[in-house]
Scaffold this active site. Structure first.
Site, short mmCIF file in Angstrom:
data_model
loop_
_atom_site.label_atom_id
_atom_site.label_comp_id
_atom_site.label_asym_id
_atom_site.label_seq_id
_atom_site.Cartn_x
_atom_site.Cartn_y
_atom_site.Cartn_z
N GLU A 198 -27.20 -5.21 45.41
CA GLU A 198 -25.83 -4.73 45.64
C GLU A 198 -24.95 -4.88 44.40
O GLU A 198 -23.85 -5.43 44.46
CB GLU A 198 -25.22 -5.44 46.84
CG GLU A 198 -26.02 -5.23 48.12
CD GLU A 198 -25.31 -5.65 49.39
OE1 GLU A 198 -24.57 -6.64 49.34
OE2 GLU A 198 -25.49 -4.99 50.42
N GLU A 388 -31.99 -2.27 53.15
CA GLU A 388 -31.35 -3.18 54.10
C GLU A 388 -30.70 -2.32 55.17
O GLU A 388 -30.08 -1.30 54.85
CB GLU A 388 -30.25 -4.03 53.44
CG GLU A 388 -30.75 -5.17 52.62
CD GLU A 388 -29.63 -6.07 52.12
OE1 GLU A 388 -28.60 -6.22 52.81
OE2 GLU A 388 -29.80 -6.62 51.03
C1 BGP Z 1 -25.91 -7.71 52.34
C2 BGP Z 1 -26.67 -8.71 51.52
C3 BGP Z 1 -27.67 -9.53 52.25
C4 BGP Z 1 -27.37 -9.76 53.71
C5 BGP Z 1 -26.67 -8.62 54.40
C6 BGP Z 1 -26.14 -8.96 55.78
O1 BGP Z 1 -24.65 -7.51 51.81
O2 BGP Z 1 -27.39 -8.07 50.47
O3 BGP Z 1 -27.94 -10.68 51.51
O4 BGP Z 1 -27.00 -11.01 54.05
O5 BGP Z 1 -25.64 -8.08 53.64
O6 BGP Z 1 -24.94 -9.63 55.66
P1 BGP Z 1 -24.59 -10.93 56.47
O7 BGP Z 1 -25.72 -11.87 56.20
O8 BGP Z 1 -23.32 -11.40 55.92
O9 BGP Z 1 -24.52 -10.53 57.90
#
Ligand code: BGP
Length: 490
Positions: A198, A388
Site C-alpha cells: 500500500e 487483499e
Molecule cells: C490493509 C493492510 C493490511 C490489513 C488490512 C485490513 O490496509 O495492508 O495489513 O491489516 O488493511 O485492515 P485492518 O487489519 O485494519 O482491518
C-alpha cells in the site's frame, strides 16, 4: 459469466508483523511495529517510548514524542504483534491448512528485521534467511507459489530512530542491500514479489486525519518519493538477478471513490482525490515518471521534492510487471456538508446511501471491485492481482468447534462474482489472495476480534487463548470455490 482462466491463482494473504510473532526470536531486531500497543475502534493504538529521564510513556502516531524520547518496549503494555498468531512456530500446520483449501498462491511478507536486525548490518542474519527458506520449501511441498512483499508496514525500529525512517534518503541504499540479498537467496523458490505494501497510503494521512499538519504533508510526499525510488531500484535488481522474477506494485484501494452527488464540483473533486491518492503513485511505478498533474499537487501542498537525475533514471528503469492492490470498500467525495462518515484505514469520506456497512464502518461494494479493476486495467494494461480483500467481522466459535460465518461467505462470493464480471469485461486478472486467510492481528486496531480468516485462531484481544486453529464454514466454501475454479459458489 466468463470463467476464470485455468491457471488462475487462488490463495490468501498475510503480513509478517500481523501473524508471525517470535518478535525477539531467531536474531530478529525490533521493528517499528513491535512498539505499538493494542487499540480498538474507539481507542487508538499507541506508540510506546522511554523518555530522557528513563520514564515510560505512550503517544499516538499523530503526536510528537517528548524531546530525546526513544521508542521502546515498556513493561506492563500489551503488544499484539509480539506473539500474533505464532505463525513463526506454526507455519507448517498453517500451510497444510492452506493446501487443504487448495491454495495455489500465498501472499506473505519478509520481516526486514529478521534479515537485517537493525537494517544497517553488512551481513544478513543466516537464521532469518533460513526461516523464510523453510517457509518457501514448505509451500513448495504443496505447489503453492509464494507472493512475497518486501516491506509491509515493517521498517526496522533502528532506522526509524536513528535515520528518521523513510524521511531519509539513506534508506534507499539500505533497502537496496536488503532486497538484493533476498532476491539472490530465494532465486528458484520465489517468482512473485511486491515491493511496498500500500505504498500510496504514505500520502493519504492528510485526508484521514482532519487538521493533519502541512509540514507533515510535505514530508509524506518526500518519503513516498524515496520509497518509489527504492521500489524502482528493487524492480531493476530483481530483473537483473532473475529475468523470470515478476515484480508488482501494491496500491491501497483503487480508484474507488465516487462523487456523492452529480454536482460537477463533486465530480471534479473526486477526480482530483483519485489522482492524488492513487494515480500519482501508480503512474510512477507503471510508466516510470511522475504524471502530468504532479506539478499541480506539489504546488497545492508546497512540496519541493528532493529528486536527483539518478532518481529520474531509476524510476524509468524500474517499472513494474504487474499491478496489484488491496480492495475492501469504496468511499465518496463531496463538496457539500454531510454528517455521517464511513470508516476505513484510508479516508472513505461520507457514507454512501446505497451501501451496507460492517461493524467497523467499512462499506460492502462488490461492484466497486469490478469498477476499479476496469479503471486500473484501462489505464495500465498490465496483468492484475487482487492481493487483499475480505470482511473483518466478529466470529463465534461454537462449542462443537464450528464457526458459522455465512456473512464472510456472502462477502467473498460477491467479490468473486465481481472478478468474473471484470474478466468478462476483458481485464487480465491473474490472482486473488483474500486478506487474513487465517485470523491475524488487525493493523488499524490491533484487535484479534476483527477477524478475516477462513481459519479461526483461538486468541482474544488481551492475548489469551490456546492459539488452536479451527476450520470455519467459509473454509469449506472457499475450498469448493477453488476446486471448481470459481464456478461452484453455492
Ligand atoms: C490493509 C493492510 C493490511 C490489513 C488490512 C485490513 O490496509 O495492508 O495489513 O491489516 O488493511 O485492515 P485492518 O487489519 O485494519 O482491518
Amino acid at each position: 459469466m466468463k470463467k476464470f482462466p485455468k491457471d488462475f491463482l487462488w490463495g490468501g494473504a498475510t503480513a509478517a508483523n500481523q501473524c508471525e510473532g517470535g518478535w525477539n526470536e531467531g536474531g530478529k531486531g525490533l521493528a517499528a511495529s513491535d512498539v505499538i500497543s493494542a487499540g480498538s475502534l474507539t481507542q487508538p493504538r499507541y506508540i510506546t517510548y522511554i523518555d530522557q529521564e528513563g520514564n515510560p510513556g505512550k503517544a499516538t502516531s499523530l503526536h510528537h514524542l517528548p524531546e530525546g524520547a526513544k521508542r521502546a518496549v515498556i513493561d506492563g503494555c500489551y503488544y499484539p504483534y509480539h506473539e500474533a498468531i505464532d505463525f513463526y512456530h506454526r507455519y507448517k500446520e498453517d500451510i497444510a491448512l492452506f493446501a487443504e483449501m487448495g491454495f495455489k498462491i500465498f501472499r506473505m511478507s519478509i520481516a526486514w528485521t529478521r534479515i537485517f536486525p537493525k537494517g544497517i548490518e553488512e551481513e544478513p542474519s543466516q537464521e532469518g534467511l533460513a526461516f523464510y527458506r523453510n517457509v518457501f520449501l514448505e509451500l513448495k511441498k504443496y505447489k503453492i507459489e509464494p507472493l512475497v512483499t518486501l516491506s509491509h508496514y515493517d521498517t526496522p525500529l533502528y532506522l526509524e530512530e536513528e535515520f528518521g525512517g523513510w524521511k531519509n534518503r539513506k534508506l534507499i541504499a539500505l533497502f537496496d542491500r536488503y532486497s538484493e540479498v533476498v532476491f539472490k537467496e530465494y532465486k528458484g523458490l520465489v517468482k512473485y514479489w511486491l515491493t511496498f505494501n500500500e505504498i500510496n497510503s504514505a500520502v493519504m494521512l492528510k485526508d484521514l486525519f482532519p487538521g493533519y499538519p502541512a509540514h507533515k504533508v510535505k514530508e509524506d510526499f518526500q518519503l513516498l518519493h524515496y520509497q518509489l525510488v527504492a521500489s524502482a531500484r528493487a524492480v531493476k535488481r530483481a530483473h537483473e538477478i532473475d529475468p523470470n522474477y515478476v515484480v508488482g506494485c501494491m496500491l491501497a484501494g483503487g480508484p474507488c471513490k465516487y462523487p456523492l452527488t452529480s454536482d460537477p464540483k463533486d465530480v471534479i473533486l473526486t477526480q482530483e482525490r483519485i489522482q492524488e491518492a492513487t494515480y500519482y503513485t501508480g503512474d510512477v511505478m507503471v510508466f516510470g515518471e511522475y504524471p502530468y498533474f504532479a506539478k499541480r499537487i506539489w504546488e497545492k501542498y508546497d512540496v519541493h521534492l528532493d529528486i536527483t537525475k539518478d532518481d529520474i533514471a531509476d524510476l524509468k528503469k524500474g517499472v513494474v510487471d504487474i499491478v496489484t492492490y488491496s480492495y475492501y470498500s469504496t468511499g465518496c467525495v463531496t463538496t457539500h456538508e454531510v454528517s455521517e462518515r464511513a470508516g476505513g484505514n484510508i479516508d472513505m469520506g461520507p457514507k454512501n446511501p446505497y451501501l451496507q456497512y460492517s461493524e467497523w464502518g467499512w462499506s460492502f461494494d462488490p461492484d466497486g471491485l469490478r469498477y476499479s479493476l476496469n479503471e486500473y486495467y484501462g489505464r495500465y494494461r498490465k496483468p492484475m492481482m487482487i492481493v487483499e480483500n475480505g470482511l473483518g467481522a466478529i466470529d463465534v466459535l461454537e462449542e462443537d468447534g464450528k464457526v458459522h460465518d455465512l456473512y464472510r461467505i456472502e462477502y467473498v462470493k460477491a467479490h468473486v462474482e465481481a472478478m468474473a464480471q471484470a474478466l468478462a469485461d476483458g481485464v487480465d486478472l491473474r490472482a486473488y489472495t483474500p486478506w487474513g486467510c487465517i485470523d491475524l492481528v488487525s493493523a488499524s486496531t490491533g484487535e484479534m476480534k476483527k477477524r478475516y480468516g477462513f481459519i479461526y485462531v483461538d486468541k482474544d484481544n488481551e492475548g489469551k487463548g490456546s492459539l488452536k486453529r479451527y476450520r470455519k464454514d467459509s473454509f469449506y466454501w472457499y475450498q469448493k470455490c477453488i476446486a471448481s475454479n470459481g464456478e461452484d459458489l453455492t
